[in-house]
Scaffold this active site. Structure first.
Site, PDB file in Angstrom:
ATOM      1  N   ASP A 188       0.832  -1.207   0.000  1.00 51.74           N
ATOM      2  CA  ASP A 188       0.000   0.000   0.000  1.00 51.74           C
ATOM      3  C   ASP A 188       0.866   1.256   0.000  1.00 51.74           C
ATOM      4  O   ASP A 188       2.025   1.240   0.422  1.00 51.74           O
ATOM      5  CB  ASP A 188      -0.971   0.007   1.171  1.00 51.74           C
ATOM      6  CG  ASP A 188      -0.279   0.005   2.531  1.00 51.74           C
ATOM      7  OD1 ASP A 188       0.691  -0.760   2.702  1.00 51.74           O
ATOM      8  OD2 ASP A 188      -0.706   0.766   3.421  1.00 51.74           O
ATOM      9  N   GLU A 233      -0.050  -1.327   5.661  1.00 46.58           N
ATOM     10  CA  GLU A 233       1.020  -0.915   6.566  1.00 46.58           C
ATOM     11  C   GLU A 233       0.890   0.555   6.903  1.00 46.58           C
ATOM     12  O   GLU A 233       1.127   0.972   8.045  1.00 46.58           O
ATOM     13  CB  GLU A 233       2.381  -1.203   5.923  1.00 46.58           C
ATOM     14  CG  GLU A 233       3.583  -0.986   6.852  1.00 46.58           C
ATOM     15  CD  GLU A 233       4.133   0.441   6.829  1.00 46.58           C
ATOM     16  OE1 GLU A 233       4.986   0.764   7.675  1.00 46.58           O
ATOM     17  OE2 GLU A 233       3.702   1.243   5.965  1.00 46.58           O
ATOM     18  N   HIS A 289       6.116   9.720   1.081  1.00 45.99           N
ATOM     19  CA  HIS A 289       4.848  10.390   1.378  1.00 45.99           C
ATOM     20  C   HIS A 289       4.753  11.789   0.764  1.00 45.99           C
ATOM     21  O   HIS A 289       3.720  12.436   0.899  1.00 45.99           O
ATOM     22  CB  HIS A 289       4.599  10.499   2.892  1.00 45.99           C
ATOM     23  CG  HIS A 289       4.530   9.172   3.595  1.00 45.99           C
ATOM     24  ND1 HIS A 289       4.122   9.051   4.908  1.00 45.99           N
ATOM     25  CD2 HIS A 289       4.817   7.909   3.189  1.00 45.99           C
ATOM     26  CE1 HIS A 289       4.160   7.792   5.282  1.00 45.99           C
ATOM     27  NE2 HIS A 289       4.586   7.073   4.237  1.00 45.99           N
TER      28      HIS A 289
END
Length: 385
Positions: free
Chosen positions: A74, A136, A358
């Site tokens: 993910d 996760e 991210h």
């Protein structure tokens, strides 16, 4: 396929945690089956997400023991981020691959999948395993399901490498994370009659200030670990909601905070004083005005820390394969603690940098992928007869 080919394919699957990862998992499973391997899947309750586990047996046919290459499938959302290219199309230029998950952590998975033929061709002394998990990024929810299935199947790997981005440096410890939601229920009245109400926002604020005081105390403890990039445990309030209008004393407020503990610390050390403050200071005052007033504290995410009390045999193996013998400790969290708690000696080591994870225009350097490929092939050789 080589690593770059695999990475292009993996990035193309939008596996943002709020969506299913089954398209990616089924694609990988089909490839492994085409290699005459037998992957198995472990699903979530709703069946729309799955972990994948596959074993490349040792030369004597054994499948238990050995080493796991672990990665999560993910990725975090791209909402509101200013991307210069489609985040789900690998964009290769200037020695880098741009795309969501390129560093965290599809680059590692791509390198592992590209190495499968070499694993199969080797005369392995002990088996090698590949473990791909889901969710996760939202609390390491998939790995426990996979580890429970491993136990059911009687498989007990000895070692695990979690391939989170560490710039191919060995990470031997990380913090744990615990998240909490606090709901404060007061009593609403017109703001001209405040003595007759219980202001949920104000009581939530008092509790947040108390939690912040505990956070300050954590920085002053004698048992800090300066090998960590942040050497003390941290507590941070990240979300708060409450109130309906400026002239109404609010009867409800909720806030959420996280606690990132050093491996030797427990969550009870934080929660017991918070609960004591709620029951001895806040609730008696609130319930004097409104007996129905309550404060509810819910423990949500619980991911254990990875400590460095690991098998020195694993450290010795990794030291032979990485460019530096430095052993790092980090504040971010991985599935490593979950593998360790299942009796599997674990380190974190993978290509790419956590500093770009991210973020918009996430990338991984081709040089990092090459280093990971080299690392894996040396490891396969080290595990061969």
């Amino acid at each position: 396929m080589d690593t770059l080919d695999w990475l292009r394919q993996l990035i193309a699957f939008d596996t943002t945690s709020r969506q299913s990862n089954l398209a990616l998992i089924n694609h990988v499973a089909s490839y492994l089956e085409s290699r005459k391997l037998s992957p198995w899947l472990a699903y979530n309750v709703s069946g729309d997400k799955a972990n994948l586990f596959v074993t490349i047996a040792a030369s004597d046919g054994s499948t238990s023991g050995g080493l796991v290459f672990s990665g999560h499938t993910d990725v975090v959302p791209v909402d509101g981020q200013d991307w210069l290219s489609d985040p789900f199309v690998a964009d290769v230029h200037d020695g880098c691959v741009y795309g969501r998950g390129s560093s965290d952590m599809k680059g590692f998975i791509a390198s592992v999948l590209a190495a499968v033929p070499a694993m199969q061709a080797a005369r392995l002394k002990r088996p090698l395993h590949i473990a791909l998990s889901f969710d996760e990024e939202i609390g390491c929810l998939g790995a426990p399901i996979m580890l429970a299935e491993l136990e059911k199947r009687g498989l007990q790997p000895q070692f695990c490498i979690v391939g989170e981005p560490t710039s191919m440096q060995m990470v031997v410890a990380h913090k744990g994370i615990h998240t909490f939601c606090c709901e404060v229920h007061g009593k609403n009245v017109h703001s001209s009659l405040t003595p007759n109400g219980v202001n949920a926002i104000e009581y939530a604020a008092r509790l947040i200030v108390f939690i912040n005081q505990l956070a300050q105390e954590l920085q002053q403890r004698a048992d800090l670990d300066h090998a960590f990039d942040v050497p003390f445990a941290t507590v941070s309030t990240g979300l708060i909601r409450g109130g309906t209008a400026i002239n109404i004393v609010p009867d409800y407020c909720t806030f959420e905070f996280d606690y990132r503990n050093l491996p030797h610390m427990t969550v009870e050390e934080l929660i017991k004083p918070i609960e004591h403050y709620i029951t001895t200071e806040l609730l008696p005052t609130m319930q004097t005005v409104a007996p129905e007033a309550t404060i509810k504290l819910t423990h949500n995410v619980q991911v254990p820390a990875l400590n460095d009390a690991n098998d020195q045999q694993l450290y010795a193996l990794i030291n032979q394969l990485v460019d530096t013998d430095q052993r790092a400790k980090v504040a971010y969290v991985t599935e490593g603690g979950q593998f360790q708690n299942s009796g599997i000696s674990t380190v974190v080591c993978g290509p790419g940098s956590i500093t770009v994870a991210h973020k918009a225009n996430e990338y991984i350097e081709l040089e990092q992928l090459n280093r990971c490929d080299h690392f894996l092939h040396k490891l396969i050789q080290a595990q061969s007869l």
